[in-house]
Design an enzyme around this catalytic site. Structure first.
Site, mmCIF file in Angstrom:
data_model
loop_
_atom_site.group_PDB
_atom_site.id
_atom_site.type_symbol
_atom_site.label_atom_id
_atom_site.label_comp_id
_atom_site.label_asym_id
_atom_site.label_seq_id
_atom_site.Cartn_x
_atom_site.Cartn_y
_atom_site.Cartn_z
ATOM 1 N N HIS A 173 3.645 4.390 7.210
ATOM 2 C CA HIS A 173 4.834 3.576 6.944
ATOM 3 C C HIS A 173 5.844 4.416 6.193
ATOM 4 O O HIS A 173 5.567 5.565 5.832
ATOM 5 C CB HIS A 173 4.470 2.339 6.103
ATOM 6 C CG HIS A 173 3.715 2.677 4.849
ATOM 7 N ND1 HIS A 173 4.286 3.339 3.781
ATOM 8 C CD2 HIS A 173 2.415 2.472 4.495
ATOM 9 C CE1 HIS A 173 3.389 3.520 2.833
ATOM 10 N NE2 HIS A 173 2.238 3.009 3.244
ATOM 11 N N ASP A 180 3.603 9.194 -0.508
ATOM 12 C CA ASP A 180 3.602 7.781 -0.883
ATOM 13 C C ASP A 180 3.555 7.588 -2.393
ATOM 14 O O ASP A 180 4.349 6.833 -2.959
ATOM 15 C CB ASP A 180 2.397 7.090 -0.237
ATOM 16 C CG ASP A 180 2.319 5.610 -0.578
ATOM 17 O OD1 ASP A 180 3.092 4.832 0.001
ATOM 18 O OD2 ASP A 180 1.487 5.238 -1.426
ATOM 19 N N THR A 220 -0.863 0.527 3.744
ATOM 20 C CA THR A 220 -1.652 1.711 4.066
ATOM 21 C C THR A 220 -2.868 1.423 4.936
ATOM 22 O O THR A 220 -3.000 1.969 6.033
ATOM 23 C CB THR A 220 -2.088 2.404 2.767
ATOM 24 O OG1 THR A 220 -0.920 2.851 2.068
ATOM 25 C CG2 THR A 220 -2.988 3.596 3.051
ATOM 26 N N ASP A 240 0.611 9.929 3.885
ATOM 27 C CA ASP A 240 0.932 8.544 3.539
ATOM 28 C C ASP A 240 2.381 8.416 3.066
ATOM 29 O O ASP A 240 2.842 9.190 2.220
ATOM 30 C CB ASP A 240 -0.023 8.075 2.437
ATOM 31 C CG ASP A 240 -0.042 6.571 2.262
ATOM 32 O OD1 ASP A 240 1.012 5.928 2.389
ATOM 33 O OD2 ASP A 240 -1.131 6.029 1.996
ATOM 34 N N ASN A 300 -4.346 -4.285 2.037
ATOM 35 C CA ASN A 300 -4.999 -3.187 1.314
ATOM 36 C C ASN A 300 -6.131 -3.681 0.429
ATOM 37 O O ASN A 300 -7.033 -2.920 0.081
ATOM 38 C CB ASN A 300 -3.986 -2.460 0.425
ATOM 39 C CG ASN A 300 -3.159 -1.446 1.189
ATOM 40 O OD1 ASN A 300 -3.456 -1.106 2.328
ATOM 41 N ND2 ASN A 300 -2.100 -0.964 0.551
ATOM 42 N N HIS A 306 6.495 5.848 -4.631
ATOM 43 C CA HIS A 306 6.328 4.639 -5.440
ATOM 44 C C HIS A 306 6.826 4.866 -6.867
ATOM 45 O O HIS A 306 7.555 4.041 -7.426
ATOM 46 C CB HIS A 306 4.852 4.247 -5.502
ATOM 47 C CG HIS A 306 4.364 3.479 -4.320
ATOM 48 N ND1 HIS A 306 4.943 2.299 -3.906
ATOM 49 C CD2 HIS A 306 3.327 3.709 -3.471
ATOM 50 C CE1 HIS A 306 4.299 1.839 -2.846
ATOM 51 N NE2 HIS A 306 3.310 2.671 -2.566
#
Length: 458
Positions: free
Chosen positions: A247, A199, A75, A39, A96, A203
């Protein structure tokens, strides 16, 4: 009419019966397929980190310069595009979060993973299609893999818990060990395996942080462990491996002097709003109260230079996103680096995604290696919507109707007849009917033959 003509007419009716054009079954041994998603792995994350295992995989297989995910770059929607071959407005997993504009219910990401009606809304993912054609499939933490579709569940599945530790490298290896057993002991043909990194780290710390670079090194070690596990399990000559993502990630301008803050927009009031879905990165949806749509739109359309607000019917068509009943009358997205704040400023991530999928920071990776793939090939960028057709070709199954095109990724496959390479399954028409040599579907061939014989005996 003669007796022969009657018999031929009956044969013709049989050809026209439902199921007469079922696909030709693939002959010979079938290779297994493992689809792995890391991810939030941005397309260039291997350029500032030493990634020997990903580099080796590229030398021994196929690498895309980058892959363009579907919009909206979230996601669950992007992962579902990979396993359906559909743009998000066509598969319906538009966010999501599960939400209902009537009841006002909104559920977070982890809770939404188990909401069957959110996922099972008309599209059939590859797990179910493969099982209907005689294969066994598995999903390990992959979004959408833990619910039923039209009453059918994935053969084997695991769902991550709400307090799951995405960063545990020891657990990553244990998960890989389990997947290898699924292939060798449970006889699965297809498994989708999901990792929540880089991911989560992107973040929290931002895509340019050292923590993200350290996590990419962990991902690379895991790729090495995975490929070693494939060899130890005796699967190297019979399993195709694809590693990709949903992504990318970009840095949030948290200290910008022009934040996108709805609670500071002049002339805007939440009293005019029936339902809102804001404070989720750079995306937002609004359902104005009866009679207030035009008023709210006029207030918001030029409220901020970094915010792009549209009526549903005017949303850019090239995003393939807004044309679904779940999308509200007003929707919006903000420019890279800017997130949308609603009633309060409650978003504090240093990295974010969900932006325009044309932005380079939203692009992601694609790697593939195995007996069906060419070696040492780098291909030009492509959209993720095309991956599904490739997956079906690798498994020798007939795909569901989708938005991808098989021809986009056919060049990544090794030529037929090469040493250790599988023969490809029969080519298909867009309707999924298998073609006989010469490009003639079996139904049409049967009709032609019956017509000729009827003419001779009538």
């Amino acid at each position: 009419m003669s007796r022969s003509a009657v018999l031929l007419a009956a044969a013709l009716a049989a050809l026209l019966a439902p199921g007469a054009a079922l696909p030709v079954r693939r002959q010979g041994p079938r290779h297994k397929l493992l689809l792995v998603s890391f991810d939030g792995f941005r397309w260039d994350y291997d350029q500032d980190v030493h990634t020997p295992n990903l580099d080796t995989m590229a030398r021994e297989g196929v690498k895309a310069r980058y892959m363009t995910p579907a919009f909206v770059t979230m996601t669950s929607p992007c992962h579902f595009t990979l396993v359906t071959g559909k743009y998000i407005e066509n598969h319906g997993v538009v966010h999501n979060m599960y939400y209902n504009t009537t009841s006002k219910v909104k559920l977070p990401y982890h809770a939404t993973l188990g909401i069957q009606r959110w996922w099972d809304n008309g599209s059939v993912p590859i797990w179910i299609t493969a099982q209907r054609q005689g294969l066994r499939t598995g999903s390990f933490f992959y979004p959408g893999g833990n619910v039923t579709y039209q009453g059918t569940a994935v053969t084997l599945s695991r769902k991550e818990g709400i307090l799951h530790n995405y960063k545990d490298e020891k657990e990553w290896r244990a998960n890989i060990d389990t997947v290898m057993k699924w292939f060798t002991e449970e006889g699965l043909d297809l498994v989708t395996l999901y990792f929540g990194e880089p991911d989560s780290t992107g973040h929290k710390y931002g895509p340019e942080s050292q923590q993200r670079k350290d996590m990419v090194a962990q991902v690379d070690r895991t790729v090495g462990y995975l490929r070693d596990s494939i060899r130890r399990s005796g699967l190297e000559s019979s399993l195709n491996l694809i590693i990709t993502s949903d992504h990318g990630m970009t840095t949030v301008n948290k200290a910008a002097g022009d934040l996108v803050e709805f609670h500071k927009f002049p002339n805007f009031t939440f009293k005019d709003i029936e339902f809102e879905l804001l404070d989720y990165g750079p995306n937002g949806m609004l359902l104005p109260k009866d009679g207030q749509l035009e008023k709210v739109y006029e207030v918001l359309k030029d409220a901020h230079p970094k915010l792009h607000v549209y009526k549903k019917e005017s949303f850019p068509k090239f995003f393939h996103y807004a044309n679904h009943p779940r999308i509200t009358p007003l929707l919006m997205y903000s420019d890279p680096g800017y997130v949308i704040h609603g009633r309060l400023n409650v978003q504090f991530n240093n990295g974010e995604h969900g932006f325009d999928n044309g932005v380079m920071d939203m692009k992601t990776i694609f790697r593939a290696v195995g007996p069906s793939f060419r070696r040492g090939l780098e291909v030009e960028p492509f959209e993720s919507v095309h991956v599904y057709e490739l997956l079906c070709r690798l498994l020798g199954i007939v795909p569901e109707a989708n938005d991808g095109h098989l021809g986009t990724l056919l060049p990544v496959l090794a030529p037929e007849g090469g040493t250790g390479r599988p023969s490809t399954p029969p080519p298909t028409t867009r309707s999924g009917t298998a073609l006989l040599p010469g490009g003639c579907p079996p139904l049409m061939a049967g009709l032609l033959l019956a017509t000729i014989l009827l003419a001779k005996v009538a």
